[in-house]
Design a protein around this motif. Structure first.
Motif: not given
Lengths: 485, 111, 494
Positions: A381-399
């Motif tokens: 999950i952490g890694a996906l957020s770093m990449i920016g894949v939904p449904p993780t929070a990283g996506f939002i900020s990258k957006w």
């Protein structure tokens, strides 16, 4: 309790906690209970300021006059509150994790560890709430100094070397550049208070502003912009909870926080975008993002790989700020929060692997997902957020960052973000693949191991869950970040 | 004056250095006294028939300075005696050799 | 009634008590006596400072003789401030002294030590308060002679040669000073500082006055150990007893700086001698060389006392640098650093004294693992060290802030950069100590040692906390320094 008292209490409570922890050193249970209570109280206090700040309140406190005309003062504004909330919330979870980690690895000098940790938190809160540059600088240095014993915790030669690089770079940059920049600002503007719209507009030539800006950016070594990033990998010798503190809770966050703060409240982003001498920051941060990602691919040590990932993620924040578009600045504020949750999960997972299996290298992780399902799920999950894949929070900020870049037509930034996303995937996905799908090496003599202790697993599950939850309910932070513009 | 100064710098014998220092100081005293001289003046004592006196103030000052100088010399000599007791010599280069030895000894104890 | 005589009491009390101490002989009694004298002088000086701040300069005529025939004692803001520094350090060092002195000085000489200490204090206070250049010379020699004796009381035999060298250099310095005074007297016919201030401008173009200025400056710079005239200092500080080092490091060189301030800004204040004679550039260059050379040498020292002795030379460079700007901010920076550095160095040397008492030495090897064996002492030293670096919320930051500001204000960018670079060198040597004390294990055969005695710890901590307090709340001291600088630039003793 009036908001002013709350601010004072939030500054004092971690220090009181530190003293109590120091005196209860002989009774580990009591000591750790105090840590948890202090952390909980601190978060409650900081969070209680949220409604007021959302309604436009800016409570402030003046502690004392340090130099004539320059006081030690605190004032809560949205960005600071955002930082303070993240730091104090993650302290709770990090303490929980530390208890598991420190006990299981039988670390020495645990009391010193908890004391320094509490002081580091006090400094972070003070940085977050600082009302002027002088106060911010004072606690910026305090944070460097009180994390030094944490970095050199093990006391080995390697730790000493790491500590030397850590302290050396951070002190050299801050005294060498940041202090100069602050004195200079004071001479130009006659003021160091953080003011909406900045204090420098029309007070000096573009060239001077550009130089001053460079002094600030390189003076804030904690933001780990290349070429002053070397302290971060060096500080990896520290125990994992400390790495988590450095990367997620306090230190690097204090760095990028200071950058944003200076851009918004000292220079003013309207003013900066009207002059051309600060564009280089965009290129430099883009360069840092890509280079650090490439370096990360080449690291076999898991924690070092994460460290380089942090360097590149921090530059996201800086680049988002340097785009100077309102939306991207919201993105920058959000990314501080998002990266904090994602990175702390990754570090918790790395520490968990070390504690249970004593493995530190990426190449040793084949098949580990089946033995430590919780840990590795959280890691994913952490890694996906770093990449920016939904449904993780990283996506939002990258957006938000991309959106801002589109609006202002910074095509270069978009290209950088796209490439770096691919690179991120390139260094995280193999780990996940290996962990879940590769066969475990049979001649591995580490024998049987399962999950790490309950405290560790609970801690990393909470942060992983939070990373996902932030995707579905980002409102809290977005609203706060939108107050910035 | 310069002679005294030169002796202090060039001599390696501690006693001779002190002698040099004295020469240096005395020359300054003389300089002061010469300053107080007024052409045709006499000692500043009220006597009939003498109108011009030399300036008494430098004399008084130098009296004080002489006392200071004597004290300095005494202290310097006392120190020299102690140095002779502990080092067994009052030649500066020999003392320096002994001190280097001391330093070597200190260094050996270091990790 | 008494209040009117405070200026003279300030000097006369330690002077009278010194021979009494000599007669008493019993080391404890003498200590109590000295201690009470130092605290009395401290309270007098505080009273005087408050009086000066409230109602302007104090002028006291000894025996009622008016200047220029009699000797005047004059106290302005600078003087009163330095007076407080000296007497405060004196009283704190004395509170600290007993155990350390008993351990480092043979029993039968202890009362002599206290006698010398009192004389030295007399001399230093006298220098500050007197308004007469020749009287100043006498006090200078009183303090110097007694400090030679105190240094020679050190345990190491090298203390003797260190004292001897200091004596030779010091006497040359003093003699240079008196030559300068003589030349000035020749031209003006007065020795009173206030008179001189008025008279000098009329003759300032003569070669005699220029020569006088040269002699005075070189003489005083010898005493205050400005690079390259600092050669006597490292050995003297290293081999003197710890108490003496703590006291001299915090006061003796500082008072010499005060003499320089008086010469440059009061005596020659109206002719702006710094620029007129090119002295400004010379002082500035020397100060900067001092910063770098001495700090670099300090990095390679193995004896902690010697390390901090070199650091003192560097810090004196900061003070002189501040003064050489000759602007209000610059002078204030110099004065405030004079105060701050006294506190810092005294803390550090007192801490080292505690270590000498318990461990027996202060070489790098003795420091290993001390962070755990003497946590409180080491913490005090570290606070002092942070002050030296100029970390915010310590006094060092305040002085550095003002120095950099003064440099910026004059548009001297390179100098601001150099000030900052040199403080980076400070980090290196301070951190070397931190690493040895906290990260190197104690030697295996190390004896079990206790923390230093309470009185010693308390006094070091009073100063350590003072260095934090005046770092967080520098407004009081800074305002005094700024006012003092202002009064120096505009009018001085008039």
């Amino acid at each position: 309790m009036s908001p002013e008292t709350t601010i004072q209490a939030a500054l004092v409570i971690p220090l009181v906690g530190a003293v109590l922890i120091a005196f209860s050193g002989h009774w580990p249970n009591l000591r750790e209970t105090i840590t948890m209570i202090t952390a909980g109280t601190l978060f409650a206090l900081v969070a209680s300021l949220y409604p007021l700040v959302m309604n436009g309140g800016r409570p402030s406190v003046v502690i004392g006059e340090m130099l004539p005309g320059l006081s030690i003062a605190f004032s809560v504004e949205p960005l600071g509150l955002l930082f303070a909330m993240i730091a104090s919330f993650l302290w709770i979870i990090n303490s929980l994790y530390s208890i598991g980690y420190m006990r299981e690895n039988k670390e020495k000098n645990q009391t010193r560890f908890y004391v320094c940790f509490a002081i580091a938190l006090a400094s972070s809160i003070a940085i977050a709430f600082a009302a002027n540059l002088l106060t911010l600088f004072a606690f910026y240095e305090a944070l460097t100094l009180c994390t030094y014993p944490l970095v050199t915790h093990s006391g080995t030669d390697k730790a000493k070397k790491g500590g030397r690089v850590y302290l050396g770079i951070l002190l050299f940059t801050s005294i060498g550049f940041l202090l100069t920049a602050i004195v200079w600002t004071w001479l130009i503007a006659g003021d160091l208070n953080f003011t909406s719209g900045g204090i420098l507009e029309g007070k000096a030539s573009d060239l001077v502003i550009g130089t001053l800006f460079a002094l600030y950016i390189f003076g804030i070594g904690k933001a780990a912009l290349m070429p002053v990033h070397r302290w971060l990998p060096a500080a990896m010798v520290a125990p994992t909870p400390v790495s988590a503190l450095l990367h997620a809770v306090a230190v690097v966050k204090a760095g990028v926080f200071t950058v944003i703060k200076i851009v918004i409240y000292i220079f003013g982003y309207d003013f900066l975008s009207s002059i051309g001498t600060t564009n280089w920051l965009l290129y430099l941060s883009g360069f840092t993002i890509l280079t650090a990602s490439i370096l990360a691919i080449r690291q076999d040590n898991l924690k070092r790989r994460l460290a380089y990932s942090t360097i590149s993620q921090l530059s996201y924040v800086i680049m988002a700020t340097a785009i100077l578009a309102p939306l991207s600045i919201v993105g920058a504020g959000l990314h501080i929060a998002v990266h904090a949750f994602g990175k702390i999960t990754l570090f918790f997972a790395a520490g968990s692997i070390y504690t249970a299996a004593h493995k530190t290298e990426v190449s040793q992780l084949d098949g580990i997902g089946r033995r430590m399902p919780w840990t590795m799920t959280a890691f994913t999950i952490g890694a996906l957020s770093m990449i920016g894949v939904p449904p993780t929070a990283g996506f939002i900020s990258k957006w938000y960052i991309l959106h801002g870049a589109f609006d202002s037509g910074h095509m270069l930034a978009i290209v950088v973000i796209v490439i770096s996303t691919l690179l991120n995937a390139g260094y995280f996905l193999p780990i996940i693949y290996a962990a879940f799908f590769k066969e475990e090496e049979k001649d591995n003599d580490n024998g049987n191991f399962g999950e790490a202790s309950v405290a560790i697993v609970v801690a990393l599950s909470i942060t992983a869950a939070a990373t996902v939850l932030l995707f579905f309910f980002p409102g809290l932070f977005i609203e706060l970040a939108q107050k910035l513009i | 004056m310069m002679m005294g100064f030169y002796i202090v710098i060039s001599q390696h014998n501690l006693i001779k250095k002190i002698v040099g220092l004295n020469v240096f100081q005395v020359s300054v005293f003389v300089f002061y006294i010469s300053m107080g001289k007024v052409k045709g003046g006499t000692a500043p004592v009220f006597l009939d028939g003498f109108e011009i006196y030399s300036n008494p103030l430098p004399h008084v000052l130098i009296l004080t300075a002489i006392v200071v100088g004597v004290a300095t010399s005494a202290l310097a000599l006392a120190l020299t005696v102690r140095i002779k007791d502990t080092y067994g010599t009052i030649e500066e280069d020999e003392i320096e050799a002994l001190e280097t030895e001391d330093q070597e000894k200190e260094k050996e104890g270091l990790p | 009634m008494i209040a009117a005589h405070l200026p003279i009491l300030q000097v006369i009390i330690p002077l009278i008590v010194a021979p009494i101490a000599l007669i008493m002989r019993d080391s404890r009694t003498v200590w109590v006596l000295t201690l009470s004298v130092t605290w009395v002088t401290f309270s007098i000086s505080l009273t005087l400072l408050i009086e000066v701040l409230d109602s302007g300069n104090i002028i006291y005529r000894i025996g009622g003789w008016a200047a220029p025939w009699g000797i005047e004692y004059v106290l302005d803001k600078v003087g009163a401030f330095v007076l407080v520094i000296v007497s405060a350090i004196g009283s704190i060092v004395m509170t600290y002294a007993r155990q350390s002195v008993e351990a480092e000085i043979p029993d039968d000489r202890i009362y002599l030590f206290y006698t010398m200490f009192l004389l030295c204090l007399t001399g230093l206070l006298g220098i500050v308060i007197t308004g007469d250049v020749f009287n100043l010379f006498v006090f200078l020699e009183i303090s110097s002679l007694s400090s030679y004796v105190m240094i020679s009381l050190g345990r190491d035999r090298r203390a003797l040669t260190a004292a001897y060298r200091y004596l030779i250099m010091g006497t040359i310095g003093a003699t240079f000073y008196i030559i300068g005074v003589g030349l000035i007297y020749m031209m003006t016919g007065t020795l009173n500082i206030a008179d001189l201030t008025v008279l000098i401008p009329s003759v300032s173009d003569s070669r005699t006055i220029h020569t006088a200025m040269a002699f005075l400056t070189v003489g005083v710079c010898l005493k205050l150990a400005l690079f390259p005239l600092h050669l006597w200092l490292p050995n003297a500080y290293t081999y003197a007893p710890s108490v003496v080092t703590a006291f001299l490091a915090a006061t003796a060189t500082k008072v010499s700086v005060y003499i320089l301030i008086r010469i440059v800004f009061t005596l020659f204040g109206d002719v702006n001698i710094l620029e007129a004679s090119g002295l400004q550039n010379i002082l500035m260059t020397l100060a900067i060389i001092a910063l770098f050379t001495a700090s670099t040498i300090a990095i390679f020292q193995n004896n902690m006392k010697r390390l901090f002795a070199y650091s003192s030379v560097a810090q004196i460079g900061y003070i002189i640098l501040g003064l050489s700007f000759a602007s209000q901010i610059g002078i204030a920076a110099g004065i405030i650093h004079l105060f701050n550095h006294s506190i810092i160095k005294c803390t550090i040397f007192m801490g080292l004294g505690c270590i000498t008492l318990r461990v027996g030495g202060v070489s790098v090897k003795d420091m290993c693992g001390l962070g755990y064996r003497m946590p409180w002492t080491m913490a005090a030293i570290v606070i002092g060290g942070l002050g030296l670096i100029g970390i915010p919320m310590t006094v060092g930051f305040v002085s550095k802030w003002y120095l950099v500001r003064a440099a910026f204000e004059q548009g001297m960018w390179p100098i601001a950069a150099l000030i900052i670079t040199s403080s980076l060198l400070t980090i290196v040597y301070v951190w070397r100590i931190v690493e040895t004390a906290y990260l190197k294990p104690a030697p295996k055969n190390a004896p079990n040692i206790k923390e230093a005695p309470l009185s010693m710890l308390l006094s070091s901590w009073v100063l350590a906390l003072a260095s934090i307090y005046f770092g967080v709340n520098a407004t009081t001291t800074l305002n005094i320094a700024l006012e003092a600088a202002d009064s120096l630039l505009n009018g001085g003793l008039k």
